[in-house]
Motif scaffolding. Structure first.
Motif, short mmCIF file in Angstrom:
data_model
loop_
_atom_site.label_atom_id
_atom_site.label_comp_id
_atom_site.label_asym_id
_atom_site.label_seq_id
_atom_site.Cartn_x
_atom_site.Cartn_y
_atom_site.Cartn_z
N CYS A 27 7.58 3.63 3.27
CA CYS A 27 7.69 2.97 1.96
C CYS A 27 8.15 1.53 2.12
O CYS A 27 7.64 0.63 1.43
CB CYS A 27 8.64 3.74 1.05
SG CYS A 27 7.97 5.28 0.45
N GLU A 28 9.10 1.30 3.01
CA GLU A 28 9.58 -0.07 3.23
C GLU A 28 8.48 -0.95 3.81
O GLU A 28 8.35 -2.12 3.43
CB GLU A 28 10.82 -0.05 4.13
CG GLU A 28 12.04 0.51 3.42
CD GLU A 28 13.23 0.73 4.33
OE1 GLU A 28 13.09 0.59 5.58
OE2 GLU A 28 14.31 1.05 3.80
N GLU A 29 7.68 -0.40 4.72
CA GLU A 29 6.56 -1.16 5.28
C GLU A 29 5.55 -1.51 4.18
O GLU A 29 5.05 -2.64 4.13
CB GLU A 29 5.86 -0.35 6.38
CG GLU A 29 6.63 -0.24 7.66
CD GLU A 29 5.94 0.69 8.67
OE1 GLU A 29 4.72 0.93 8.53
OE2 GLU A 29 6.63 1.16 9.58
N LEU A 30 5.26 -0.54 3.34
CA LEU A 30 4.31 -0.79 2.25
C LEU A 30 4.84 -1.84 1.28
O LEU A 30 4.08 -2.69 0.80
CB LEU A 30 4.01 0.51 1.49
CG LEU A 30 3.13 1.52 2.21
CD1 LEU A 30 2.97 2.78 1.37
CD2 LEU A 30 1.77 0.93 2.53
N GLN A 31 6.13 -1.80 0.99
CA GLN A 31 6.71 -2.80 0.10
C GLN A 31 6.57 -4.19 0.70
O GLN A 31 6.25 -5.15 0.00
CB GLN A 31 8.18 -2.48 -0.18
CG GLN A 31 8.35 -1.32 -1.11
CD GLN A 31 9.81 -0.90 -1.27
OE1 GLN A 31 10.67 -1.25 -0.47
NE2 GLN A 31 10.07 -0.12 -2.32
N ASP A 32 6.80 -4.30 2.02
CA ASP A 32 6.63 -5.60 2.68
C ASP A 32 5.18 -6.07 2.60
O ASP A 32 4.91 -7.25 2.35
CB ASP A 32 7.06 -5.52 4.15
CG ASP A 32 8.56 -5.36 4.30
OD1 ASP A 32 9.30 -5.65 3.34
OD2 ASP A 32 9.00 -4.93 5.39
#
Length: 102
Positions: A27-32
C-alpha cells in the motif's frame, strides 16, 4: 485517503502478521506511485502540447466553416491575416506559460 495504520487502529495486533506487513508495504508503494503519477501528470509538457494542438485544430475548423459559409451565402470573407496572427500569439503565449521552448 485513509492510512493503513488508521484502518487497523482498533486491531493493531494484526499489523504484526506477516501478510498484513506485506500488505502495508504494498500500500505504501502504491501511494508513492500515485503521488509520482500525479506530479508527472501536472508537469507533463506533452499534455500541454496536446491541449494546445486541440485548440489550434478547433480554431482551424471554425475558419474552414466560416470560409464555407462565405462561399455558400456570400458572407464577408474571413480575415486570414488576423487569424494567423491570433493563432501565433496563442501558441507563443501557451508555450511561454508551459515553459515549452520552440
Amino acid at each position: 485517503m485513509r492510512s493503513v495504520r488508521e484502518i487497523f487502529k482498533s486491531k493493531e495486533y494484526l499489523l504484526d502478521e506477516p501478510e498484513v506487513e506485506k500488505l502495508v508495504e504494498y500500500c505504501e508503494e502504491l501511494q508513492d506511485e500515485i503521488v509520482d503519477l500525479k506530479f508527472e501528470k501536472t508537469n507533463n509538457k506533452e499534455l500541454a502540447m496536446l491541449d494546445m494542438l486541440k485548440e489550434v485544430i478547433k480554431g482551424c475548423n471554425a475558419i474552414e466553416k466560416e470560409q464555407m459559409e462565405h462561399e455558400r451565402f456570400g458572407y464577408e470573407a474571413p480575415n486570414y491575416e488576423a487569424t494567423i496572427s491570433n493563432l501565433k500569439n496563442y501558441i507563443y503565449s501557451r508555450c511561454r506559460d508551459e515553459k515549452i521552448w520552440l
